[in-house]
Design a protein around this motif. Structure first.
Motif, PDB file in Angstrom:
ATOM      1  N   ASN A 145       0.824  -1.208   0.000  1.00  0.00           N
ATOM      2  CA  ASN A 145       0.000   0.000   0.000  1.00  0.00           C
ATOM      3  C   ASN A 145       0.859   1.259   0.000  1.00  0.00           C
ATOM      4  O   ASN A 145       0.518   2.272  -0.620  1.00  0.00           O
ATOM      5  N   LYS A 146       1.976   1.190   0.659  1.00  0.00           N
ATOM      6  CA  LYS A 146       2.884   2.338   0.758  1.00  0.00           C
ATOM      7  C   LYS A 146       3.462   2.717  -0.596  1.00  0.00           C
ATOM      8  O   LYS A 146       3.660   3.900  -0.900  1.00  0.00           O
ATOM      9  N   PHE A 147       3.724   1.715  -1.437  1.00  0.00           N
ATOM     10  CA  PHE A 147       4.386   1.972  -2.716  1.00  0.00           C
ATOM     11  C   PHE A 147       3.450   1.919  -3.915  1.00  0.00           C
ATOM     12  O   PHE A 147       3.879   2.181  -5.044  1.00  0.00           O
ATOM     13  N   TRP A 148       2.183   1.565  -3.700  1.00  0.00           N
ATOM     14  CA  TRP A 148       1.238   1.527  -4.820  1.00  0.00           C
ATOM     15  C   TRP A 148       0.782   2.942  -5.141  1.00  0.00           C
ATOM     16  O   TRP A 148       0.293   3.668  -4.276  1.00  0.00           O
ATOM     17  N   HIS A 149       0.932   3.322  -6.408  1.00  0.00           N
ATOM     18  CA  HIS A 149       0.603   4.682  -6.837  1.00  0.00           C
ATOM     19  C   HIS A 149      -0.854   5.041  -6.559  1.00  0.00           C
ATOM     20  O   HIS A 149      -1.181   6.199  -6.286  1.00  0.00           O
ATOM     21  N   PHE A 150      -1.748   4.055  -6.611  1.00  0.00           N
ATOM     22  CA  PHE A 150      -3.178   4.309  -6.420  1.00  0.00           C
ATOM     23  C   PHE A 150      -3.629   4.014  -4.989  1.00  0.00           C
ATOM     24  O   PHE A 150      -4.824   4.019  -4.699  1.00  0.00           O
ATOM     25  N   GLY A 151      -2.694   3.715  -4.113  1.00  0.00           N
ATOM     26  CA  GLY A 151      -3.036   3.339  -2.741  1.00  0.00           C
ATOM     27  C   GLY A 151      -2.737   4.431  -1.733  1.00  0.00           C
ATOM     28  O   GLY A 151      -2.899   5.613  -2.010  1.00  0.00           O
ATOM     29  N   GLY A 152      -2.316   3.981  -0.556  1.00  0.00           N
ATOM     30  CA  GLY A 152      -1.958   4.940   0.487  1.00  0.00           C
ATOM     31  C   GLY A 152      -3.084   5.286   1.441  1.00  0.00           C
ATOM     32  O   GLY A 152      -3.000   6.258   2.190  1.00  0.00           O
ATOM     33  N   ASN A 153      -4.162   4.501   1.445  1.00  0.00           N
ATOM     34  CA  ASN A 153      -5.267   4.779   2.369  1.00  0.00           C
ATOM     35  C   ASN A 153      -5.808   3.456   2.922  1.00  0.00           C
ATOM     36  O   ASN A 153      -5.381   2.373   2.515  1.00  0.00           O
ATOM     37  N   LYS A 154      -6.748   3.547   3.851  1.00  0.00           N
ATOM     38  CA  LYS A 154      -7.257   2.352   4.521  1.00  0.00           C
ATOM     39  C   LYS A 154      -8.010   1.428   3.571  1.00  0.00           C
ATOM     40  O   LYS A 154      -7.906   0.199   3.660  1.00  0.00           O
ATOM     41  N   ARG A 155      -8.790   2.015   2.673  1.00  0.00           N
ATOM     42  CA  ARG A 155      -9.556   1.175   1.749  1.00  0.00           C
ATOM     43  C   ARG A 155      -8.636   0.441   0.774  1.00  0.00           C
ATOM     44  O   ARG A 155      -8.868  -0.719   0.443  1.00  0.00           O
ATOM     45  N   SER A 156      -7.604   1.112   0.304  1.00  0.00           N
ATOM     46  CA  SER A 156      -6.682   0.444  -0.613  1.00  0.00           C
ATOM     47  C   SER A 156      -5.929  -0.669   0.098  1.00  0.00           C
ATOM     48  O   SER A 156      -5.678  -1.726  -0.489  1.00  0.00           O
ATOM     49  N   GLN A 157      -5.589  -0.476   1.364  1.00  0.00           N
ATOM     50  CA  GLN A 157      -4.888  -1.533   2.100  1.00  0.00           C
ATOM     51  C   GLN A 157      -5.796  -2.740   2.310  1.00  0.00           C
ATOM     52  O   GLN A 157      -5.356  -3.887   2.165  1.00  0.00           O
ATOM     53  N   ARG A 158      -7.057  -2.490   2.603  1.00  0.00           N
ATOM     54  CA  ARG A 158      -8.008  -3.590   2.759  1.00  0.00           C
ATOM     55  C   ARG A 158      -8.176  -4.338   1.434  1.00  0.00           C
ATOM     56  O   ARG A 158      -8.243  -5.572   1.404  1.00  0.00           O
ATOM     57  N   PHE A 159      -8.207  -3.591   0.338  1.00  0.00           N
ATOM     58  CA  PHE A 159      -8.314  -4.189  -0.988  1.00  0.00           C
ATOM     59  C   PHE A 159      -7.095  -5.061  -1.290  1.00  0.00           C
ATOM     60  O   PHE A 159      -7.218  -6.181  -1.797  1.00  0.00           O
ATOM     61  N   ILE A 160      -5.917  -4.565  -0.972  1.00  0.00           N
ATOM     62  CA  ILE A 160      -4.680  -5.309  -1.209  1.00  0.00           C
ATOM     63  C   ILE A 160      -4.671  -6.594  -0.386  1.00  0.00           C
ATOM     64  O   ILE A 160      -4.272  -7.664  -0.877  1.00  0.00           O
ATOM     65  N   GLU A 161      -5.120  -6.524   0.851  1.00  0.00           N
ATOM     66  CA  GLU A 161      -5.186  -7.723   1.698  1.00  0.00           C
ATOM     67  C   GLU A 161      -6.057  -8.789   1.045  1.00  0.00           C
ATOM     68  O   GLU A 161      -5.706  -9.981   1.016  1.00  0.00           O
ATOM     69  N   ARG A 162      -7.198  -8.377   0.502  1.00  0.00           N
ATOM     70  CA  ARG A 162      -8.103  -9.333  -0.156  1.00  0.00           C
ATOM     71  C   ARG A 162      -7.451  -9.946  -1.394  1.00  0.00           C
ATOM     72  O   ARG A 162      -7.603 -11.150  -1.657  1.00  0.00           O
ATOM     73  N   CYS A 163      -6.746  -9.127  -2.155  1.00  0.00           N
ATOM     74  CA  CYS A 163      -6.083  -9.642  -3.355  1.00  0.00           C
ATOM     75  C   CYS A 163      -5.016 -10.666  -2.989  1.00  0.00           C
ATOM     76  O   CYS A 163      -4.880 -11.694  -3.662  1.00  0.00           O
ATOM     77  N   ILE A 164      -4.271 -10.393  -1.931  1.00  0.00           N
ATOM     78  CA  ILE A 164      -3.234 -11.327  -1.488  1.00  0.00           C
ATOM     79  C   ILE A 164      -3.865 -12.644  -1.042  1.00  0.00           C
ATOM     80  O   ILE A 164      -3.348 -13.735  -1.333  1.00  0.00           O
ATOM     81  N   GLN A 165      -4.998 -12.555  -0.355  1.00  0.00           N
ATOM     82  CA  GLN A 165      -5.666 -13.755   0.148  1.00  0.00           C
ATOM     83  C   GLN A 165      -6.298 -14.579  -0.968  1.00  0.00           C
ATOM     84  O   GLN A 165      -6.367 -15.811  -0.878  1.00  0.00           O
ATOM     85  N   ALA A 166      -6.740 -13.920  -2.055  1.00  0.00           N
ATOM     86  CA  ALA A 166      -7.561 -14.600  -3.057  1.00  0.00           C
ATOM     87  C   ALA A 166      -6.801 -15.079  -4.298  1.00  0.00           C
ATOM     88  O   ALA A 166      -7.235 -16.028  -4.942  1.00  0.00           O
ATOM     89  N   PHE A 167      -5.662 -14.445  -4.629  1.00  0.00           N
ATOM     90  CA  PHE A 167      -5.031 -14.717  -5.915  1.00  0.00           C
ATOM     91  C   PHE A 167      -3.555 -15.094  -5.757  1.00  0.00           C
ATOM     92  O   PHE A 167      -2.932 -14.775  -4.746  1.00  0.00           O
ATOM     93  N   PRO A 168      -2.982 -15.766  -6.778  1.00  0.00           N
ATOM     94  CA  PRO A 168      -1.563 -16.132  -6.712  1.00  0.00           C
ATOM     95  C   PRO A 168      -0.675 -14.893  -6.648  1.00  0.00           C
ATOM     96  O   PRO A 168      -0.861 -13.938  -7.413  1.00  0.00           O
ATOM     97  N   THR A 169       0.256 -14.880  -5.739  1.00  0.00           N
ATOM     98  CA  THR A 169       1.178 -13.758  -5.577  1.00  0.00           C
ATOM     99  C   THR A 169       2.604 -14.278  -5.490  1.00  0.00           C
ATOM    100  O   THR A 169       2.838 -15.421  -5.090  1.00  0.00           O
ATOM    101  N   PHE A 170       3.550 -13.423  -5.847  1.00  0.00           N
ATOM    102  CA  PHE A 170       4.961 -13.780  -5.754  1.00  0.00           C
ATOM    103  C   PHE A 170       5.745 -12.586  -5.221  1.00  0.00           C
ATOM    104  O   PHE A 170       5.403 -11.431  -5.496  1.00  0.00           O
TER     105      PHE A 170
END
Length: 259
Positions: A145-170
């Motif tokens: 969230n800190k380095f995502w150009h479209f992030g930096g807020n609570k909603r974006s961090q919650r969104f990122i958490e869901r993406c990490i939980q739901a999809f393949p990440t590396f």
């Protein structure tokens, strides 16, 4: 087919249908969460598209939302709909890249696919003593969230958490045991969030992790694509080096907000 009579039967039907809704629709409950409130549209008939979107109330215009499409021709339709629904719209156009294997399978008519190298080349060499391949953990969401150009807020961090939980990440873990570079997908299936912490930039980490992520998704049968801003020359250079193909009509997003 049979006709339902009475409010009790209708309520039972509604309850049953809601259980079958995709998880993505069930999550679109926060009117201010434009990260989750996302629609993707493609239409061969723009007139029919406008009529359908107008009469069926497919889009909840009372929310902050984003609409994505590879068709810039939808702009007039979306602008017209938004005006009728008293919503403010901001249209963004970016470069849409499709990864080589996906292009070869799904877009064989593109001239660029004729000159693609067959198979995967090895990922860019890195110091494997220093950087270890791993997957992301939801606790890493704050860093992304800190380095995502479209992030930096609570909603974006919650969104990122869901993406990490739901999809393949590396990611590549640095000597500190925390991600030095990473690649994530969003709910549209796009490789959306990738970055390297400043301390480790210039080591080829993002090229390595993108190549690994792309190959893994392709082996799962998932089409691989991403977009980038026209001013982002760094990502464009990486995409060129990895033989990513730019799609002619690009990537379009409409950010909509009720007035």
């Amino acid at each position: 087919m049979f006709h339902l009579q009475g409010p009790q039967l209708l309520q039972m039907l509604e309850k049953s249908l809601r259980k079958s809704l995709p998880e993505s629709l069930k999550e679109m409950a926060d009117d201010f969460d434009h990260y989750t409130n996302t629609y993707q549209i493609y239409s061969k008939d723009l007139n029919n598209c406008q009529e359908s979107l107008t009469t069926l109330d497919v889009i909840n215009w009372k929310q902050r939302l984003q609409i994505q499409s590879s068709q810039s021709s939808l702009n007039e339709v979306i602008q017209s709909l938004a005006a009728a629904k008293f919503a403010k719209v901001e249209h963004t156009q970016c470069i849409l890249y499709v990864m080589p294997e996906t292009a070869r399978k799904l877009l064989p008519s593109l001239p660029e696919t004729k000159n693609l190298p067959v198979g995967y080349g090895p990922p860019k060499a890195i110091n494997q003593e220093m950087f270890k391949l791993s997957s992301m953990d939801p606790t890493h969401a704050a860093l992304v969230n800190k380095f995502w150009h479209f992030g930096g807020n609570k909603r974006s961090q919650r969104f990122i958490e869901r993406c990490i939980q739901a999809f393949p990440t590396f990611c590549l873990l640095g000597p500190e045991g925390t991600p030095a570079s990473w690649s994530l997908m969003d709910q549209t299936g796009e490789i959306r969030m990738g970055a390297t912490v400043p301390k480790y930039r210039g080591h080829g980490l993002i090229s390595h992790i993108l190549a690994v992520h792309t190959q893994a998704l392709d082996q799962l049968g998932i089409p691989v694509y991403n977009h980038t801003d026209k001013a982002n020359k760094i990502v464009q250079k990486i995409s060129h080096n990895l033989h990513h193909i730019a799609i002619p009509h690009g990537w379009n997003q409409w950010n909509c907000e009720p007035l």
